[in-house]
Scaffold this motif. Structure first.
Motif, mmCIF file in Angstrom:
data_model
loop_
_atom_site.group_PDB
_atom_site.id
_atom_site.type_symbol
_atom_site.label_atom_id
_atom_site.label_comp_id
_atom_site.label_asym_id
_atom_site.label_seq_id
_atom_site.Cartn_x
_atom_site.Cartn_y
_atom_site.Cartn_z
ATOM 1 N N ASN A 8 -1.856 4.860 15.678
ATOM 2 C CA ASN A 8 -2.695 4.806 14.491
ATOM 3 C C ASN A 8 -4.089 4.255 14.761
ATOM 4 O O ASN A 8 -4.888 4.124 13.846
ATOM 5 N N VAL A 10 -7.905 4.159 15.695
ATOM 6 C CA VAL A 10 -8.987 5.135 15.564
ATOM 7 C C VAL A 10 -10.112 4.756 16.517
ATOM 8 O O VAL A 10 -10.686 3.676 16.394
ATOM 9 N N GLN A 50 -6.292 11.130 20.656
ATOM 10 C CA GLN A 50 -6.557 10.557 19.336
ATOM 11 C C GLN A 50 -8.062 10.610 19.101
ATOM 12 O O GLN A 50 -8.835 10.108 19.927
ATOM 13 N N ASN A 53 -11.890 11.031 13.946
ATOM 14 C CA ASN A 53 -11.758 11.468 12.563
ATOM 15 C C ASN A 53 -10.317 11.432 12.060
ATOM 16 O O ASN A 53 -9.928 12.217 11.202
ATOM 17 N N LYS A 54 -9.523 10.521 12.614
ATOM 18 C CA LYS A 54 -8.124 10.361 12.201
ATOM 19 C C LYS A 54 -7.335 11.656 12.395
ATOM 20 O O LYS A 54 -6.601 12.094 11.513
ATOM 21 N N SER A 55 -7.500 12.262 13.526
ATOM 22 C CA SER A 55 -6.675 13.402 13.904
ATOM 23 C C SER A 55 -6.117 13.144 15.289
ATOM 24 O O SER A 55 -6.716 12.428 16.096
ATOM 25 N N CYS A 56 -4.942 13.691 15.549
ATOM 26 C CA CYS A 56 -4.329 13.574 16.865
ATOM 27 C C CYS A 56 -3.978 14.969 17.363
ATOM 28 O O CYS A 56 -3.796 15.895 16.578
ATOM 29 N N SER A 82 3.760 10.594 13.972
ATOM 30 C CA SER A 82 2.389 10.448 13.495
ATOM 31 C C SER A 82 2.343 9.902 12.079
ATOM 32 O O SER A 82 3.205 10.190 11.253
ATOM 33 N N SER A 83 1.306 9.125 11.807
ATOM 34 C CA SER A 83 1.093 8.586 10.471
ATOM 35 C C SER A 83 0.681 9.709 9.529
ATOM 36 O O SER A 83 0.000 10.657 9.923
ATOM 37 N N SER A 85 -1.515 9.633 7.421
ATOM 38 C CA SER A 85 -2.970 9.623 7.220
ATOM 39 C C SER A 85 -3.714 10.341 8.341
ATOM 40 O O SER A 85 -4.930 10.500 8.282
ATOM 41 N N PHE A 86 -2.979 10.796 9.360
ATOM 42 C CA PHE A 86 -3.598 11.500 10.482
ATOM 43 C C PHE A 86 -3.314 12.998 10.393
ATOM 44 O O PHE A 86 -2.221 13.407 10.022
#
Length: 216
Positions: A8, A10, A50, A53-56, A82-83, A85-86
């Motif tokens: 998680n 960033v 990771q 922009n909160k993407s994986c 994965s969270s 929020s991602f």
């Protein structure tokens, strides 16, 4: 718990948190050449990259696909770890050898797991796409004020503009019509044509459904 915390995290703008296993790869060299700073991490769980922009991102290689169904277990773990929020992305390495498996992988990733799938020709192309997403995060997007949709953000604009024949204007037009990347991936050429024209519609459809067409 340690793995979840790392997943998680960033990174700062212009940086990518990267699994240690990629340290000596051509993909990393491509990212460095594209001005991306790399933060290596041994505890990145299932994800490979990771982004700020909160993407994986999970990279599925030609070898992963050809070796059997093991990649499916990895994809399930990736989705589950994965969270919420991602945004979870899957880059699929498409080659002549893996062509016969593409439809099955696409169905599993997009329809069964609900993840976003983008085919890439190899690590060099993947590094270019990731660099584009990383640098796109820092640019102000004037279109965000017009809608609350999460689709019209720099990440998704970068993804759609990566498709051959699609620039910024066409990308925005497409994202106004399709409510998700999954719908865009599965759209028929006839559905795309009224939005972007016949030539671009064929290019978009071929990009998602005929990944080796350029090499034939």
């Amino acid at each position: 718990m340690e793995t979840k915390a790392v997943l998680n995290a960033v990174p700062p703008y212009g940086h990518v948190i990267t699994s240690e296993k990629w340290r000596n790869s051509s993909l990393i060299q491509g990212l460095k050449g594209g001005g991306v700073r790399i933060l290596f991490e041994e505890q990145l769980a299932v994800a490979d990259f990771q982004l700020p922009n909160k993407s994986c991102i999970l990279y599925v290689s030609e070898c992963d696909v050809i070796a059997g169904n093991g990649y499916k277990r990895k994809l399930v773990r990736y989705r589950n770890s994965s969270s919420s929020s991602f945004q979870e992305l899957v880059l699929l390495e498409t080659t002549r050898l893996s062509e016969q498996y593409f439809a099955a992988v696409q169905k599993f990733v997009v329809l069964d797991l609900g993840l976003t799938l983008l085919p890439v020709g190899g690590q060099t192309e993947a590094s270019q796409l990731i660099a584009q997403m990383v640098h796109g995060e820092g640019r102000e997007n004037p279109f965000r004020r017009r809608t609350s949709s999460r689709l019209l953000d720099p990440l998704v604009l970068a993804l759609v503009q990566h498709v051959p024949g699609v620039g910024r204007v066409k990308a925005l037009a497409l994202l106004e019509q399709f409510s998700s990347i999954q719908q865009l991936c599965n759209a028929a050429a006839a559905e795309l044509e009224p939005i972007v024209g016949q030539a671009a519609a064929q290019q978009i459809h071929s990009f998602f459904h005929k990944p080796t067409a350029a090499g034939t």
